[in-house]
Enzyme design. Structure first.
Site, PDB file in Angstrom:
ATOM      1  CG  HIS A  60     -38.548  -0.041  -0.235  1.00 33.92           C
ATOM      2  ND1 HIS A  60     -39.505   0.904   0.059  1.00 33.92           N
ATOM      3  CD2 HIS A  60     -37.398   0.395   0.355  1.00 33.92           C
ATOM      4  CE1 HIS A  60     -38.963   1.875   0.785  1.00 33.92           C
ATOM      5  NE2 HIS A  60     -37.682   1.589   0.984  1.00 33.92           N
ATOM      6  CD  GLU A  61     -33.782  -0.742  -0.199  1.00 36.70           C
ATOM      7  OE1 GLU A  61     -33.304   0.351  -0.573  1.00 36.70           O
ATOM      8  OE2 GLU A  61     -34.272  -0.915   0.925  1.00 36.70           O
ATOM      9  CG  HIS A  64     -34.917   4.211  -2.253  1.00 36.93           C
ATOM     10  ND1 HIS A  64     -35.612   5.310  -1.814  1.00 36.93           N
ATOM     11  CD2 HIS A  64     -34.973   3.296  -1.243  1.00 36.93           C
ATOM     12  CE1 HIS A  64     -36.077   5.081  -0.585  1.00 36.93           C
ATOM     13  NE2 HIS A  64     -35.701   3.860  -0.228  1.00 36.93           N
ATOM     14  CG  HIS A  79     -30.364   8.533  -8.334  1.00 39.91           C
ATOM     15  ND1 HIS A  79     -29.186   7.818  -8.333  1.00 39.91           N
ATOM     16  CD2 HIS A  79     -29.988   9.829  -8.506  1.00 39.91           C
ATOM     17  CE1 HIS A  79     -28.168   8.627  -8.475  1.00 39.91           C
ATOM     18  NE2 HIS A  79     -28.620   9.860  -8.588  1.00 39.91           N
TER      19      HIS A  79
END
Length: 226
Positions: free
Chosen positions: A96-97, A100, A104
């Site tokens: 999940h991280e 991100h 980006h």
């Protein structure tokens, strides 16, 4: 006025329930070992590499459920349980991280919008509650401080709603990647999706709570102007 208090209490109770469910889910899935034996760190590094991202570092940070992606220094920060963990929960959070980080790298519009708001909000949050407090105390004299406070709070509420598509999209990217690359089996995939579902609900409840509080302050302001 009574209605605002009732809504506030309901939102608080729902928030507590969601937080409890999130913690219980992660505790449960932290006990389920990942069939491929990979750690959260290894999963994160693999996802970044296979997404063509080579300028993001994967770091371990102190705390529990403190996992986050920092676009300023391009780091995926994982709590020890996730960084070293080889569980379904670790796989879900790590991917999940990294979702991100992929956002980006691909200039995902909602993340860009959210990031642009951060500098203003970091400053506004230092003074907003004080301005609102002064505004409430002086409401019978002048509505200017409360008006300013409500405007600032409205921006923070907008921020909480902008966060929703960012979080849901990161989860969708994570789940698609771990399934496609067979990081998890079918049973582990269902658990991962369930864990991320409850994590996303904490943001949803926070956004609704922020909106309820904003409406309460607006009602105070409108009542004074009437």
């Amino acid at each position: 006025m009574l209605g605002a208090y009732v809504i506030g209490i309901v939102v608080m109770l729902v928030s507590l329930y969601v937080q409890w469910r999130l913690k219980s889910k992660f505790e449960e899935y932290s006990q389920v070992g990942l069939s491929n034996g990979m750690s959260g760190k290894e999963i994160a590094e693999t996802m970044l590499r296979e997404s063509g991202i080579y300028d993001v570092r994967v770091l371990s940070v102190e705390g529990r459920l403190t996992d986050h992606y920092n676009p300023q220094d391009k780091t995926v920060n994982l709590s020890p349980d996730v960084y070293y963990g080889r569980s379904v929960a670790a796989a879900a959070v790590a991917s999940h991280e990294c979702g991100h980080a992929v956002q980006h790298a691909t200039a995902y519009s909602w993340l860009q919008f959210r990031s642009q708001m951060v500098p203003f909000l970091s400053i506004a949050s230092q003074y907003m509650q004080w301005i609102i407090l002064i505004g409430v105390l002086l409401i019978n004299t002048t509505v200017i401080p409360l008006t300013i406070g409500v405007a600032l709070f409205a921006v923070t509420t907008l921020f909480s709603f902008i966060t929703l598509p960012v979080e849901y999209d990161a989860s969708n990217r994570a789940l698609a990647w771990i399934q496609k690359n067979r990081i998890v089996n079918e049973r582990e995939y269902i658990m991962s999706a369930d864990a991320l579902k409850w994590a996303a609900r904490t943001y949803l409840v926070a956004a609704i709570g922020s909106l309820a509080t904003l409406l309460y302050y607006v009602s105070l302001l409108m009542g004074r102007r009437d």
